[in-house]
Design a protein around this motif. Structure first.
Motif, PDB file in Angstrom:
ATOM      1  N   UNK A  50       0.817  -1.222   0.000  1.00  0.00           N
ATOM      2  CA  UNK A  50       0.000   0.000   0.000  1.00  0.00           C
ATOM      3  C   UNK A  50       0.842   1.259   0.000  1.00  0.00           C
ATOM      4  N   UNK A  51       0.326   2.269  -0.658  1.00  0.00           N
ATOM      5  CA  UNK A  51       0.891   3.606  -0.550  1.00  0.00           C
ATOM      6  C   UNK A  51       0.107   4.347   0.535  1.00  0.00           C
ATOM      7  N   UNK A  52       0.634   5.464   0.963  1.00  0.00           N
ATOM      8  CA  UNK A  52      -0.060   6.258   1.966  1.00  0.00           C
ATOM      9  C   UNK A  52      -0.588   7.513   1.292  1.00  0.00           C
ATOM     10  N   UNK A  53      -1.817   7.884   1.631  1.00  0.00           N
ATOM     11  CA  UNK A  53      -2.423   9.085   1.079  1.00  0.00           C
ATOM     12  C   UNK A  53      -2.757  10.078   2.177  1.00  0.00           C
ATOM     13  N   UNK A  54      -2.502  11.367   1.909  1.00  0.00           N
ATOM     14  CA  UNK A  54      -2.849  12.440   2.846  1.00  0.00           C
ATOM     15  C   UNK A  54      -3.788  13.412   2.147  1.00  0.00           C
ATOM     16  N   UNK A  55      -4.657  14.037   2.928  1.00  0.00           N
ATOM     17  CA  UNK A  55      -5.551  15.058   2.387  1.00  0.00           C
ATOM     18  C   UNK A  55      -5.681  16.201   3.369  1.00  0.00           C
ATOM     19  N   UNK A  57      -5.041  26.418   6.589  1.00  0.00           N
ATOM     20  CA  UNK A  57      -5.105  24.988   6.306  1.00  0.00           C
ATOM     21  C   UNK A  57      -6.077  24.289   7.247  1.00  0.00           C
ATOM     22  N   UNK A  58      -6.769  23.277   6.727  1.00  0.00           N
ATOM     23  CA  UNK A  58      -7.676  22.473   7.521  1.00  0.00           C
ATOM     24  C   UNK A  58      -6.978  21.282   8.142  1.00  0.00           C
ATOM     25  N   UNK A  59      -7.767  20.366   8.658  1.00  0.00           N
ATOM     26  CA  UNK A  59      -7.255  19.185   9.342  1.00  0.00           C
ATOM     27  C   UNK A  59      -6.562  18.240   8.356  1.00  0.00           C
ATOM     28  N   UNK A  60      -5.433  17.685   8.766  1.00  0.00           N
ATOM     29  CA  UNK A  60      -4.725  16.695   7.946  1.00  0.00           C
ATOM     30  C   UNK A  60      -5.284  15.311   8.223  1.00  0.00           C
ATOM     31  N   UNK A  61      -5.632  14.590   7.153  1.00  0.00           N
ATOM     32  CA  UNK A  61      -6.141  13.230   7.279  1.00  0.00           C
ATOM     33  C   UNK A  61      -5.299  12.308   6.417  1.00  0.00           C
ATOM     34  N   UNK A  62      -5.228  11.041   6.802  1.00  0.00           N
ATOM     35  CA  UNK A  62      -4.432  10.085   6.044  1.00  0.00           C
ATOM     36  C   UNK A  62      -5.094   8.727   5.983  1.00  0.00           C
ATOM     37  N   UNK A  63      -4.744   7.951   4.956  1.00  0.00           N
ATOM     38  CA  UNK A  63      -5.285   6.605   4.788  1.00  0.00           C
ATOM     39  C   UNK A  63      -4.422   5.853   3.795  1.00  0.00           C
ATOM     40  N   UNK A  64      -4.319   4.513   3.926  1.00  0.00           N
ATOM     41  CA  UNK A  64      -3.576   3.735   2.930  1.00  0.00           C
ATOM     42  C   UNK A  64      -4.381   3.586   1.652  1.00  0.00           C
ATOM     43  N   UNK A 121       3.625  15.550   5.122  1.00  0.00           N
ATOM     44  CA  UNK A 121       2.802  16.298   4.172  1.00  0.00           C
ATOM     45  C   UNK A 121       3.414  17.662   3.859  1.00  0.00           C
ATOM     46  N   UNK A 122       3.812  18.421   4.881  1.00  0.00           N
ATOM     47  CA  UNK A 122       4.377  19.754   4.633  1.00  0.00           C
ATOM     48  C   UNK A 122       5.684  19.669   3.868  1.00  0.00           C
ATOM     49  N   UNK A 123       6.490  18.643   4.156  1.00  0.00           N
ATOM     50  CA  UNK A 123       7.729  18.458   3.404  1.00  0.00           C
ATOM     51  C   UNK A 123       7.422  18.153   1.935  1.00  0.00           C
TER      52      UNK A 123
END
Length: 372
Positions: free
Chosen positions: A169-174, A238-245, A219-221
């Motif tokens: 899996x890759x990791x995704x941020x939003x 900026x809003x809340x940072x969320x992540x998921x595979x 994410x910021x990097x």
């Protein structure tokens, strides 16, 4: 207490609600169970491609005027080079995940559908469940059991649905940024650390999603790796940072006796395709057709057909991610011949055959790669 339903659906996200809506249209009485309460948020790109909107309309769900923000196509960017294409028909729509989920819930509430939110479920067998909320404990009898409970599906694990294969899996941020979009396209930025996706979700808000192979990337990097983007967003709230595979996952089967899987529980494609919602909506229609005829084997066959094109497109995009040195030459080559990218996008949204598009465009792509 005990109750009987034609179908019990474990998972009340977009896939579960779509399944309930589709089943209600054939007269099935459904119960949707989830441990959260609407609107349910999740890290995702929040873009509906034109084919996603078509699949949603086929379920009888029509978005009201002014819902979301339209985008005309896709632009790929890499190290100062860019290629873009508009959708061959219609537009896409940037929509907040919570807004879409609330709309689906409201539509489902007008159908013959019951809900058990903030509830835990225990499967006794394929047609019997125990559902516990803060105040109740009910025994549920159902003719059909639907697992719409995501990538870590309890239903899939309980009944032993086997995987054929899954890539790491890759990791995704939003994260949302409160500023106006600077493009009528969804902007995709490629780099050796991952891909950045930017699209509007309201008049003064954009969704920024980042996909990477390494979980160590912050994410910021990642934003700083794209100087032009970083400059635009540095002063925005900026809003809340969320992540998921996110991953490509294929199952050996998605139906067994009276049990079926839908959405990410039934397999998935990498989020880079933007096709997750469309898959769920198409699967919901296929599932209701199969249940209407009392035979899930038809759903099994149609599920494979529905997954085929998105999986192929995901593999193509993941090749570019896996070999970042090829990103700049490929995008330069596509920029030399915009028609190639246009045909590939047309194939991506199902307007033409991917095999035919590749066969037609491969010679010019190879030629332009030589010059890139």
């Amino acid at each position: 207490m005990s109750a009987k339903y034609d179908a019990a659906i474990i998972g009340g996200g977009p896939a579960g609600l779509a399944a309930a809506i589709a089943l209600s249209r054939i007269g099935a009485r459904c119960l949707v169970i989830d441990f959260k309460r609407p609107p349910i948020d999740k890290a995702c790109g929040e873009g509906l491609m034109p084919d996603s909107l078509g699949a949603l309309a086929a379920l009888g769900v029509h978005l009201p005027a002014g819902f979301g923000v339209a985008f005309k196509g896709i632009r790929f960017n890499c190290k100062g080079h860019a290629t873009a294409a508009a959708f061959p028909q219609g537009v896409g729509l940037g929509v907040q995940r919570t807004a879409l989920h609330q709309l689906l819930y409201e539509h489902a509430s007008n159908e013959n559908i019951a809900f058990s939110w903030r509830s835990k479920v225990e499967i006794l067998d394929g047609q019997r469940l125990i559902v516990r909320s803060d105040t109740t404990c009910d025994t549920i009898d159902c003719h059909w059991l639907i697992g719409a409970d995501g990538q870590k599906s309890y239903v899939r694990q309980f009944f032993g649905f086997e995987e054929v294969g899954a890539i790491p899996p890759r990791v995704g941020f939003r994260r949302h940024f409160y500023c106006s979009a600077w493009s009528e396209m969804v902007e995709v930025y490629w780099s050796n650390i991952g891909q950045l996706f930017i699209g509007p979700v309201s008049a003064d808000e954009i969704c920024v999603a980042f996909l990477a192979r390494s979980r160590s990337v912050k994410f910021d990097d990642a934003l700083r790796a794209f100087p032009g983007v970083w400059e635009r967003l540095a002063k925005a709230t900026a809003g809340k940072l969320m992540g998921a595979p996110t991953t490509n996952r294929v199952l050996k089967r998605v139906a067994l006796n009276k049990v079926a899987l839908i959405g990410d529980a039934s397999g998935s494609v990498d989020a880079a395709t933007g096709e997750g919602m469309a898959l769920s909506f198409r699967q919901a229609a296929a599932l209701s057709d199969a249940i209407a005829h009392g035979d899930l084997s038809a759903y099994e066959a149609r599920h494979k057909a529905i997954m085929r094109l998105p999986l192929r497109m995901a593999r193509i995009m993941l090749l570019l991610d896996r070999f970042p040195g090829a990103q700049e030459p490929v995008i330069k080559a596509l920029a030399r011949n915009p028609q190639t990218f246009s045909r590939l996008l047309s194939a991506h949204v199902g307007e033409q055959s991917l095999v035919r598009a590749l066969a037609t465009e491969a010679p010019s792509l190879v030629w332009n790669l030589a010059f890139a």
